[in-house]
Design a protein around this motif. Structure first.
Motif, PDB file in Angstrom:
ATOM      1  N   LEU A 287     -15.174 -11.613  15.080  1.00  0.00           N
ATOM      2  CA  LEU A 287     -13.857 -11.667  15.722  1.00  0.00           C
ATOM      3  C   LEU A 287     -12.906 -10.726  15.003  1.00  0.00           C
ATOM      4  CD1 LEU A 287     -13.637 -15.547  16.167  1.00  0.00           C
ATOM      5  CD2 LEU A 287     -14.278 -13.879  17.908  1.00  0.00           C
ATOM      6  N   GLY A 288     -11.930 -10.219  15.708  1.00  0.00           N
ATOM      7  CA  GLY A 288     -11.022  -9.231  15.151  1.00  0.00           C
ATOM      8  C   GLY A 288     -10.060  -9.762  14.118  1.00  0.00           C
ATOM      9  N   TRP A 289      -9.830 -11.067  14.116  1.00  0.00           N
ATOM     10  CA  TRP A 289      -8.842 -11.624  13.197  1.00  0.00           C
ATOM     11  C   TRP A 289      -9.446 -12.033  11.854  1.00  0.00           C
ATOM     12  CZ3 TRP A 289     -10.888 -16.344  12.399  1.00  0.00           C
ATOM     13  CH2 TRP A 289     -11.564 -16.975  13.454  1.00  0.00           C
ATOM     14  N   ALA A 290     -10.692 -11.638  11.578  1.00  0.00           N
ATOM     15  CA  ALA A 290     -11.342 -12.040  10.325  1.00  0.00           C
ATOM     16  C   ALA A 290     -10.572 -11.540   9.103  1.00  0.00           C
ATOM     17  CB  ALA A 290     -12.775 -11.528  10.293  1.00  0.00           C
ATOM     18  N   GLY A 291     -10.078 -10.276   9.190  1.00  0.00           N
ATOM     19  CA  GLY A 291      -9.347  -9.734   8.057  1.00  0.00           C
ATOM     20  C   GLY A 291      -8.087 -10.511   7.735  1.00  0.00           C
ATOM     21  N   LYS A 292      -7.338 -10.897   8.774  1.00  0.00           N
ATOM     22  CA  LYS A 292      -6.120 -11.681   8.562  1.00  0.00           C
ATOM     23  C   LYS A 292      -6.448 -13.051   7.974  1.00  0.00           C
ATOM     24  CE  LYS A 292      -3.069  -8.783  10.278  1.00  0.00           C
ATOM     25  NZ  LYS A 292      -1.978  -8.206   9.451  1.00  0.00           N
ATOM     26  N   LEU A 293      -7.546 -13.655   8.431  1.00  0.00           N
ATOM     27  CA  LEU A 293      -7.939 -14.965   7.915  1.00  0.00           C
ATOM     28  C   LEU A 293      -8.281 -14.893   6.434  1.00  0.00           C
ATOM     29  CD1 LEU A 293      -8.638 -17.937   8.322  1.00  0.00           C
ATOM     30  CD2 LEU A 293     -10.935 -17.225   9.052  1.00  0.00           C
ATOM     31  N   VAL A 294      -9.044 -13.870   6.061  1.00  0.00           N
ATOM     32  CA  VAL A 294      -9.404 -13.700   4.658  1.00  0.00           C
ATOM     33  C   VAL A 294      -8.161 -13.474   3.805  1.00  0.00           C
ATOM     34  CG1 VAL A 294     -10.590 -12.194   3.022  1.00  0.00           C
ATOM     35  CG2 VAL A 294     -11.719 -12.861   5.147  1.00  0.00           C
ATOM     36  N   ALA A 295      -7.242 -12.646   4.290  1.00  0.00           N
ATOM     37  CA  ALA A 295      -6.012 -12.390   3.544  1.00  0.00           C
ATOM     38  C   ALA A 295      -5.205 -13.673   3.357  1.00  0.00           C
ATOM     39  CB  ALA A 295      -5.174 -11.341   4.262  1.00  0.00           C
ATOM     40  N   ALA A 296      -5.132 -14.486   4.413  1.00  0.00           N
ATOM     41  CA  ALA A 296      -4.401 -15.756   4.325  1.00  0.00           C
ATOM     42  C   ALA A 296      -5.044 -16.686   3.304  1.00  0.00           C
ATOM     43  CB  ALA A 296      -4.339 -16.426   5.697  1.00  0.00           C
ATOM     44  N   LEU A 297      -6.388 -16.747   3.294  1.00  0.00           N
ATOM     45  CA  LEU A 297      -7.088 -17.589   2.323  1.00  0.00           C
ATOM     46  C   LEU A 297      -6.822 -17.120   0.898  1.00  0.00           C
ATOM     47  CD1 LEU A 297     -10.574 -18.016   4.058  1.00  0.00           C
ATOM     48  CD2 LEU A 297      -8.708 -19.672   3.948  1.00  0.00           C
ATOM     49  N   ALA A 298      -6.835 -15.800   0.691  1.00  0.00           N
ATOM     50  CA  ALA A 298      -6.580 -15.260  -0.638  1.00  0.00           C
ATOM     51  C   ALA A 298      -5.153 -15.546  -1.087  1.00  0.00           C
ATOM     52  CB  ALA A 298      -6.849 -13.755  -0.655  1.00  0.00           C
ATOM     53  N   VAL A 299      -4.199 -15.456  -0.182  1.00  0.00           N
ATOM     54  CA  VAL A 299      -2.799 -15.741  -0.511  1.00  0.00           C
ATOM     55  C   VAL A 299      -2.648 -17.202  -0.925  1.00  0.00           C
ATOM     56  CG1 VAL A 299      -0.475 -15.947   0.461  1.00  0.00           C
ATOM     57  CG2 VAL A 299      -1.830 -13.898   0.893  1.00  0.00           C
ATOM     58  N   ILE A 300      -3.262 -18.115  -0.163  1.00  0.00           N
ATOM     59  CA  ILE A 300      -3.196 -19.543  -0.494  1.00  0.00           C
ATOM     60  C   ILE A 300      -3.865 -19.808  -1.841  1.00  0.00           C
ATOM     61  CG2 ILE A 300      -4.005 -21.832   0.185  1.00  0.00           C
ATOM     62  CD1 ILE A 300      -3.729 -20.902   3.097  1.00  0.00           C
ATOM     63  N   SER A 301      -5.037 -19.207  -2.032  1.00  0.00           N
ATOM     64  CA  SER A 301      -5.765 -19.401  -3.278  1.00  0.00           C
ATOM     65  C   SER A 301      -4.963 -18.902  -4.471  1.00  0.00           C
ATOM     66  CB  SER A 301      -7.103 -18.664  -3.205  1.00  0.00           C
ATOM     67  OG  SER A 301      -7.846 -18.838  -4.385  1.00  0.00           O
ATOM     68  N   GLY A 302      -4.362 -17.723  -4.326  1.00  0.00           N
ATOM     69  CA  GLY A 302      -3.604 -17.153  -5.427  1.00  0.00           C
ATOM     70  C   GLY A 302      -2.359 -17.946  -5.772  1.00  0.00           C
ATOM     71  N   ILE A 303      -1.632 -18.411  -4.765  1.00  0.00           N
ATOM     72  CA  ILE A 303      -0.406 -19.162  -5.035  1.00  0.00           C
ATOM     73  C   ILE A 303      -0.728 -20.503  -5.685  1.00  0.00           C
ATOM     74  CG2 ILE A 303      -0.110 -20.482  -2.879  1.00  0.00           C
ATOM     75  CD1 ILE A 303       2.624 -18.379  -4.576  1.00  0.00           C
ATOM     76  N   GLY A 304      -1.881 -21.086  -5.311  1.00  0.00           N
ATOM     77  CA  GLY A 304      -2.299 -22.320  -5.962  1.00  0.00           C
ATOM     78  C   GLY A 304      -2.654 -22.096  -7.417  1.00  0.00           C
ATOM     79  N   ALA A 305      -3.369 -20.999  -7.696  1.00  0.00           N
ATOM     80  CA  ALA A 305      -3.720 -20.686  -9.079  1.00  0.00           C
ATOM     81  C   ALA A 305      -2.477 -20.401  -9.912  1.00  0.00           C
ATOM     82  CB  ALA A 305      -4.666 -19.482  -9.107  1.00  0.00           C
ATOM     83  N   LEU A 306      -1.515 -19.661  -9.353  1.00  0.00           N
ATOM     84  CA  LEU A 306      -0.275 -19.369 -10.072  1.00  0.00           C
ATOM     85  C   LEU A 306       0.530 -20.629 -10.329  1.00  0.00           C
ATOM     86  CD1 LEU A 306       0.664 -16.113  -8.155  1.00  0.00           C
ATOM     87  CD2 LEU A 306       0.170 -16.263 -10.611  1.00  0.00           C
ATOM     88  N   ASN A 307       0.482 -21.568  -9.395  1.00  0.00           N
ATOM     89  CA  ASN A 307       1.169 -22.844  -9.572  1.00  0.00           C
ATOM     90  C   ASN A 307       0.618 -23.589 -10.781  1.00  0.00           C
ATOM     91  OD1 ASN A 307       2.867 -25.150  -8.643  1.00  0.00           O
ATOM     92  ND2 ASN A 307       0.869 -26.091  -8.263  1.00  0.00           N
ATOM     93  N   GLY A 308      -0.702 -23.692 -10.854  1.00  0.00           N
ATOM     94  CA  GLY A 308      -1.315 -24.389 -11.974  1.00  0.00           C
ATOM     95  C   GLY A 308      -1.107 -23.677 -13.291  1.00  0.00           C
ATOM     96  N   TRP A 309      -1.242 -22.360 -13.292  1.00  0.00           N
ATOM     97  CA  TRP A 309      -1.114 -21.625 -14.540  1.00  0.00           C
ATOM     98  C   TRP A 309       0.317 -21.581 -15.057  1.00  0.00           C
ATOM     99  CZ3 TRP A 309      -4.506 -20.678 -18.022  1.00  0.00           C
ATOM    100  CH2 TRP A 309      -5.852 -20.581 -17.677  1.00  0.00           C
ATOM    101  N   THR A 310       1.297 -21.688 -14.177  1.00  0.00           N
ATOM    102  CA  THR A 310       2.682 -21.783 -14.635  1.00  0.00           C
ATOM    103  C   THR A 310       2.882 -23.048 -15.458  1.00  0.00           C
ATOM    104  OG1 THR A 310       3.493 -20.536 -12.716  1.00  0.00           O
ATOM    105  CG2 THR A 310       5.092 -21.888 -13.902  1.00  0.00           C
ATOM    106  N   LEU A 311       2.309 -24.160 -14.972  1.00  0.00           N
ATOM    107  CA  LEU A 311       2.377 -25.419 -15.723  1.00  0.00           C
ATOM    108  C   LEU A 311       1.655 -25.289 -17.056  1.00  0.00           C
ATOM    109  CD1 LEU A 311       2.961 -28.491 -15.984  1.00  0.00           C
ATOM    110  CD2 LEU A 311       0.760 -28.862 -14.841  1.00  0.00           C
ATOM    111  N   VAL A 312       0.453 -24.732 -17.045  1.00  0.00           N
ATOM    112  CA  VAL A 312      -0.338 -24.618 -18.267  1.00  0.00           C
ATOM    113  C   VAL A 312       0.382 -23.763 -19.302  1.00  0.00           C
ATOM    114  CG1 VAL A 312      -2.491 -23.715 -19.222  1.00  0.00           C
ATOM    115  CG2 VAL A 312      -2.522 -25.002 -17.070  1.00  0.00           C
ATOM    116  N   THR A 313       0.944 -22.634 -18.875  1.00  0.00           N
ATOM    117  CA  THR A 313       1.653 -21.752 -19.795  1.00  0.00           C
ATOM    118  C   THR A 313       2.823 -22.462 -20.458  1.00  0.00           C
ATOM    119  OG1 THR A 313       1.091 -19.891 -18.352  1.00  0.00           O
ATOM    120  CG2 THR A 313       2.759 -19.497 -20.028  1.00  0.00           C
ATOM    121  N   SER A 314       3.583 -23.220 -19.672  1.00  0.00           N
ATOM    122  CA  SER A 314       4.739 -23.929 -20.226  1.00  0.00           C
ATOM    123  C   SER A 314       4.309 -25.090 -21.115  1.00  0.00           C
ATOM    124  CB  SER A 314       5.635 -24.441 -19.094  1.00  0.00           C
ATOM    125  OG  SER A 314       4.960 -25.396 -18.294  1.00  0.00           O
TER     126      SER A 314
END
Length: 473
Positions: A287-314
């Motif tokens: 399907l043509g929207w595969a690239g957008k789906l992957v990008a959305a998954l990566a954005v969600i994954s990254g923001i979740g990781a940054l959320n956790g690492w902000t807590l860990v750093t502090s």
């Protein structure tokens, strides 16, 4: 009849305020481990591994085993050390004293916020793809990076409970689709897509080196439950379980997904792309929207990781500051026990690094520097923790218990060797750069130590080591 635990190793009763601060149960702590380990790296890792060949999957499995042993080690240390606040920092300080504790805390703190910069640097690329931004300016990308750093900071400032809820949601949103690729994708795998066992073009040693770098960086985060032990309910029980469960879940997902992508995408195509999940998704769902789906998954994954690492750093800076081994401001907390100053610094330092990245001509070099720097500076706290447990086991503070002692010695010994290998695999340049930062930390320690001893009684005449000048004739 079991031997009573020595008084020095028994945790004291928690106060009502401490009990209120422990907002993370086993599920939330496990989610934090998974969210911290699995960031945006998983969306590029299969392409890097493919460059080494299918031997990289063996390397990934070995690194996963080493990370799992570290998870067990951190659980053992949390149960043993009476005040495990700060995790790796606390273990080193308990066994080797303030100076070793400071070095461990400093190195881990540097690794945490430098790792945040590396994560957000990769995260920006997927935001660009999601928004359809072609060749955005450095200032636009820096603005996106600031959003990726300061949104998690705002969530953490709202409180630990809100951070945990946000983390659990992002873990589910990224774990399920990745598991879809790692399971459903196998029904579309073609054996001919897999490359050679050694596809590096050099020796097998070279292939192992290529795979080891990305694999080691991928598993940084196994220790986060130990770092935030003060925020975890029943830490003696839940820290070890959360660390092992989170690491095991991440390892299984990494292996399933990486191998599936290698079999879904032709080898030549896979090693030439920076977004391997796009052709992988298209092989499953054309399907043509595969690239957008992957990008959305990566954005969600990254923001979740940054959320956790902000807590860990502090948290690591807060625990170190509470013992007088970091500037006092890092221990400042609001009525929700949130170390707000540490959170702000955890977002501000990567923001400055990202400004450098997007205004300098060597952005990719900066990203590689941050990744390698994170690997080495986190290996030092791993090494101190493993040595702390090894010291305890070979001393006379523990009664010999046959096979249990052999088991624990094996875990500690392998963890020591694994930590050394992590440092070696990062390369000479990264070790050199980490050493420079470690020496800079010693300068900071000199001022902190002087302030700690300020006002102490001066040495009596004849007790100092200064040379007395003779009186004039």
């Amino acid at each position: 009849m079991s031997r009573p635990q020595p008084a020095a190793e028994r945790p004291g009763p928690s106060t009502p305020a401490e009990h209120k601060a422990r907002a993370l149960g086993l599920t939330s702590a496990t989610g934090l481990v998974v969210g911290s380990v699995i960031g945006t790296g998983v969306f590029t890792m299969p392409a890097v591994l493919a460059g080494a060949g299918t031997s990289s999957l063996v390397v990934l499995a070995v690194v996963a085993l080493g990370a799992s042993l570290l998870a067990v080690l951190f659980g053992q240390l949390t149960r043993r050390v009476p005040n495990a606040d700060g995790g790796l920092y606390a273990y080193a300080r308990h066994e080797f004293g303030d100076f070793a504790g400071y070095l461990t805390g400093w190195c881990y703190w540097v690794s945490a916020w430098a790792g945040n910069a590396a994560i957000v640097s990769s995260w920006v690329l997927y935001v660009d793809a999601l928004l359809g931004l072609d060749n955005p300016s450095g200032w636009v990308n820096w603005g996106i990076a600031l959003a990726g750093l300061w949104i998690p900071a705002a969530v953490n400032l709202a409180g630990v409970r809100q951070m945990a809820w946000f983390e659990n949601v992002t873990v589910v949103l990224k774990f399920v689709p990745l598991l879809f690729v790692g399971v459903v994708g196998w029904f579309f795998v073609s054996r001919g897509n897999f490359g050679a066992f050694n596809a590096s073009g050099g020796s097998l040693y070279s292939a192992v080196g290529i795979a080891a770098g990305v694999a080691l960086f991928a598993f940084i985060g196994v220790e986060v439950a130990a770092i935030i032990a003060k925020r975890v309910r029943r830490p003696g029980r839940n820290v070890g379980r959360a660390s092992l469960l989170g690491t095991a879940a991440s390892a299984v997902l990494y292996l399933l997904v990486s191998a599936a992508v290698m079999g879904l995408v032709p080898h030549d195509t896979l090693v030439a792309t920076g977004t391997p999940f796009v052709p992988a998704f298209q092989a499953i769902l054309p399907l043509g929207w595969a690239g957008k789906l992957v990008a959305a998954l990566a954005v969600i994954s990254g923001i979740g990781a940054l959320n956790g690492w902000t807590l860990v750093t502090s948290e690591v800076s807060r625990a170190t500051a509470a013992d007088g081994l970091f500037p006092k401001a890092f221990a400042w907390a609001d009525r929700k026990h949130t170390p707000w100053f540490g959170i702000l610094v955890a977002a501000a330092l990567p923001s400055v690094l990202m400004l450098w990245r997007y205004t300098a001509s060597s952005g990719l070099t900066v990203f590689t520097f941050l990744v390698n720097l994170s690997v080495v500076t986190v290996a030092i706290p791993y090494f101190f923790s493993a040595c702390a447990q090894l010291t305890y086991l070979v001393s006379r503070r523990r009664r010999v218990r046959g096979l249990l002692l052999v088991r624990d010695l094996l875990i500690a010994g392998v963890s020591v060797l694994f930590s050394l290998w992590v440092t070696f695999a990062a390369g000479y340049a990264a070790v050199y750069q980490a050493l420079v930062l470690l020496l800079a930390g010693l300068v900071v320690y000199a001022f902190l130590n002087a302030r700690r001893h300020n006002g102490e009684e001066a040495a009596k005449p004849g007790e100092d080591d200064t040379t007395q000048l003779p009186h004039a004739a």
